[in-house]
Design a protein around this motif. Structure first.
Motif, PDB file in Angstrom:
ATOM      1  N   PHE A  20       0.887  -1.159   0.000  1.00 17.55           N
ATOM      2  CA  PHE A  20       0.000   0.000   0.000  1.00 17.55           C
ATOM      3  C   PHE A  20       0.923   1.206   0.000  1.00 17.55           C
ATOM      4  O   PHE A  20       1.915   1.232   0.752  1.00 17.55           O
ATOM      5  CB  PHE A  20      -0.854   0.034   1.267  1.00 17.55           C
ATOM      6  N   ALA A  21       0.613   2.210  -0.805  1.00 19.69           N
ATOM      7  CA  ALA A  21       1.482   3.388  -0.852  1.00 19.69           C
ATOM      8  C   ALA A  21       0.676   4.639  -1.165  1.00 19.69           C
ATOM      9  O   ALA A  21      -0.384   4.575  -1.793  1.00 19.69           O
ATOM     10  CB  ALA A  21       2.567   3.194  -1.908  1.00 19.69           C
ATOM     11  N   PHE A  22       1.215   5.762  -0.703  1.00 20.06           N
ATOM     12  CA  PHE A  22       0.662   7.063  -1.076  1.00 20.06           C
ATOM     13  C   PHE A  22       1.345   7.509  -2.366  1.00 20.06           C
ATOM     14  O   PHE A  22       2.524   7.220  -2.587  1.00 20.06           O
ATOM     15  CB  PHE A  22       0.929   8.104   0.019  1.00 20.06           C
ATOM     16  N   VAL A  23       0.608   8.239  -3.178  1.00 23.15           N
ATOM     17  CA  VAL A  23       1.179   8.769  -4.410  1.00 23.15           C
ATOM     18  C   VAL A  23       0.884  10.258  -4.493  1.00 23.15           C
ATOM     19  O   VAL A  23      -0.260  10.680  -4.298  1.00 23.15           O
ATOM     20  CB  VAL A  23       0.573   8.073  -5.659  1.00 23.15           C
ATOM     21  N   ASP A  24       1.918  11.027  -4.749  1.00 19.13           N
ATOM     22  CA  ASP A  24       1.751  12.446  -5.025  1.00 19.13           C
ATOM     23  C   ASP A  24       1.432  12.552  -6.513  1.00 19.13           C
ATOM     24  O   ASP A  24       2.269  12.233  -7.358  1.00 19.13           O
ATOM     25  CB  ASP A  24       3.057  13.182  -4.687  1.00 19.13           C
ATOM     26  N   GLU A  25       0.221  13.000  -6.791  1.00 19.10           N
ATOM     27  CA  GLU A  25      -0.204  12.972  -8.188  1.00 19.10           C
ATOM     28  C   GLU A  25       0.555  13.973  -9.062  1.00 19.10           C
ATOM     29  O   GLU A  25       0.682  13.777 -10.269  1.00 19.10           O
ATOM     30  CB  GLU A  25      -1.713  13.242  -8.279  1.00 19.10           C
ATOM     31  N   GLU A  26       1.059  15.032  -8.453  1.00 21.41           N
ATOM     32  CA  GLU A  26       1.779  16.043  -9.245  1.00 21.41           C
ATOM     33  C   GLU A  26       3.153  15.536  -9.667  1.00 21.41           C
ATOM     34  O   GLU A  26       3.562  15.679 -10.812  1.00 21.41           O
ATOM     35  CB  GLU A  26       1.946  17.343  -8.437  1.00 21.41           C
ATOM     36  N   THR A  27       3.871  14.923  -8.699  1.00 25.56           N
ATOM     37  CA  THR A  27       5.256  14.528  -8.985  1.00 25.56           C
ATOM     38  C   THR A  27       5.385  13.046  -9.330  1.00 25.56           C
ATOM     39  O   THR A  27       6.408  12.622  -9.850  1.00 25.56           O
ATOM     40  CB  THR A  27       6.136  14.786  -7.749  1.00 25.56           C
ATOM     41  N   GLY A  28       4.392  12.262  -8.966  1.00 23.53           N
ATOM     42  CA  GLY A  28       4.481  10.818  -9.178  1.00 23.53           C
ATOM     43  C   GLY A  28       5.246  10.118  -8.065  1.00 23.53           C
ATOM     44  O   GLY A  28       5.435   8.908  -8.091  1.00 23.53           O
ATOM     45  N   ALA A  29       5.716  10.885  -7.079  1.00 23.90           N
ATOM     46  CA  ALA A  29       6.485  10.298  -5.968  1.00 23.90           C
ATOM     47  C   ALA A  29       5.591   9.391  -5.132  1.00 23.90           C
ATOM     48  O   ALA A  29       4.417   9.694  -4.906  1.00 23.90           O
ATOM     49  CB  ALA A  29       7.062  11.401  -5.092  1.00 23.90           C
ATOM     50  N   THR A  30       6.160   8.275  -4.672  1.00 23.58           N
ATOM     51  CA  THR A  30       5.379   7.339  -3.865  1.00 23.58           C
ATOM     52  C   THR A  30       6.024   7.163  -2.498  1.00 23.58           C
ATOM     53  O   THR A  30       7.222   7.363  -2.326  1.00 23.58           O
ATOM     54  CB  THR A  30       5.287   5.952  -4.538  1.00 23.58           C
ATOM     55  N   GLU A  31       5.189   6.779  -1.532  1.00 20.88           N
ATOM     56  CA  GLU A  31       5.672   6.548  -0.167  1.00 20.88           C
ATOM     57  C   GLU A  31       4.988   5.288   0.349  1.00 20.88           C
ATOM     58  O   GLU A  31       3.760   5.243   0.460  1.00 20.88           O
ATOM     59  CB  GLU A  31       5.280   7.752   0.707  1.00 20.88           C
ATOM     60  N   THR A  32       5.783   4.262   0.630  1.00 15.82           N
ATOM     61  CA  THR A  32       5.213   2.995   1.087  1.00 15.82           C
ATOM     62  C   THR A  32       4.562   3.162   2.455  1.00 15.82           C
ATOM     63  O   THR A  32       5.147   3.754   3.361  1.00 15.82           O
ATOM     64  CB  THR A  32       6.309   1.911   1.179  1.00 15.82           C
ATOM     65  N   ILE A  33       3.352   2.622   2.583  1.00 14.14           N
ATOM     66  CA  ILE A  33       2.681   2.645   3.885  1.00 14.14           C
ATOM     67  C   ILE A  33       2.952   1.319   4.592  1.00 14.14           C
ATOM     68  O   ILE A  33       3.418   1.284   5.722  1.00 14.14           O
ATOM     69  CB  ILE A  33       1.154   2.837   3.710  1.00 14.14           C
ATOM     70  N   LYS A  34       2.642   0.217   3.923  1.00 14.87           N
ATOM     71  CA  LYS A  34       2.848  -1.138   4.488  1.00 14.87           C
ATOM     72  C   LYS A  34       2.968  -2.128   3.335  1.00 14.87           C
ATOM     73  O   LYS A  34       2.342  -1.953   2.295  1.00 14.87           O
ATOM     74  CB  LYS A  34       1.635  -1.566   5.330  1.00 14.87           C
TER      75      LYS A  34
END
Ligand code: GCO
Ligand code: ZN
Length: 300
Positions: free
Chosen positions: A77-91
């Motif tokens: 599961f991850a968050f995505v910044d829609e502007e930059t495409g950057a992702t951050e893993t949640i779990k």
């Protein structure tokens, strides 16, 4: 009303999935699983914005109340910044089966994000068995496992009164209902509400629920959408979406009045796309005489 089918755009998705109508922006979010793509399509101007994730696949995407998107991709599961495409893993999840991946997902009416996994499939409908499970990303960002083992975790929906949850593990060839506790997200008392005829109806894939609590199921291999009354366990309607794009994968209601249905599909295996091959396209069904509810989003 019988339903009028049009192809809205020949997207050429490899494995289009997970349509989610974003009522705030009046746009359609969906994924192309095999290309790890998150697409946002604006019907008003036919503009498409796409993000290609660093993951090998993406099964589902939903908007996050705090902004941005949440995905269930490959094993995370991850968050995505829609502007930059950057992702951050949640779990991460389902790591015990390295060849598995996240598949379909959806938020419940309390803002939890549910998504399930499946084993790798060399050909559609034939995954490694029993390698999937149904997970829930809670609002505190913890992940809980609810149904296992699963073959192909697919459609999810909740009744308007939030007391029943419907779930489809495709290779069970049925829709299961559970009593749903909206306060704590527990699902109990599994029972079958509709059994599909594999030969005539195909493989049940993604589904959505309408404002009357009827279920609309995209049928893989037969290019159909089937409307089911889960209380009566009866099929109410069959809509032929396409004779060519027979791998219809999922459905959602959209449009200003939530009375149009969007249908995603997967590409037929051919090296070059020939004229008239609409497989992988996005379809729209109007004149259904049914409406959806506003789609839920992640509230964590
Ligand atoms: O769209 C999905 O949910 C899966 O990723 C697919 O691959 C199909 O469900 C499956 O192949 C149907 O038989
Ligand atoms: Zn699916």
């Amino acid at each position: 009303m019988t339903g009028k089918v049009t192809i809205v755009r020949e997207f050429d998705c490899s494995l289009g999935e997970g349509p989610h109508w974003d009522d705030v922006s009046q746009t359609l979010l969906f994924v192309d699983i095999n290309k790890a793509a998150v697409h946002r399509w604006n019907p008003a101007n036919n503009q498409m914005k796409s993000i290609y994730l660093p993951d090998s696949t993406v099964g589902a995407v939903v908007p996050r109340e705090k902004g941005g998107l949440v995905i269930a991709a490959a094993h995370r599961f991850a968050f995505v910044d829609e502007e930059t495409g950057a992702t951050e893993t949640i779990k991460e999840a389902n790591l015990e089966f390295p060849q598995s991946r996240f598949n379909d997902g959806k938020c419940d009416p309390a803002g939890r994000f549910w998504a399930g996994t499946m084993g790798n499939e060399k050909e559609p409908g034939k995954p490694r068995r029993n390698e999937g499970a149904l997970y829930c990303l809670q609002k505190d960002k913890s992940v809980t496992k609810h149904v296992a083992p699963v073959d192909i975790s697919n459609g999810l929906s909740w009744t308007a009164d939030k007391t029943v949850m419907y779930y489809c593990d495709s290779l069970r060839f049925c829709i299961d209902a559970y009593d749903y506790n909206i306060a704590n997200g527990e699902m109990t008392n599994q029972r079958v509400v509709y059994k599909f005829n594999r030969e005539e109806e195909g493989v049940p894939d993604g589904h959505c629920i309408d404002a009357d609590d009827n279920i609309w199921v995209a049928m893989f291999f037969t290019g159909q959408v089937i409307k089911i009354d889960p209380r009566a366990g009866k099929k109410l309607q069959t809509i032929k979406v396409s004779d060519v794009a027979v791998k219809t994968t999922s459905v959602c209601f959209g449009g200003r009045n939530l009375d149009e249905m969007y249908v995603t599909s997967a590409r037929n295996p051919s090296v070059n796309k020939v004229d008239g091959d609409t497989s992988g396209g996005l379809f729209k069904i109007t004149e259904l005489g049914a409406k959806g509810l506003q789609a839920n989003i992640y509230e964590g």
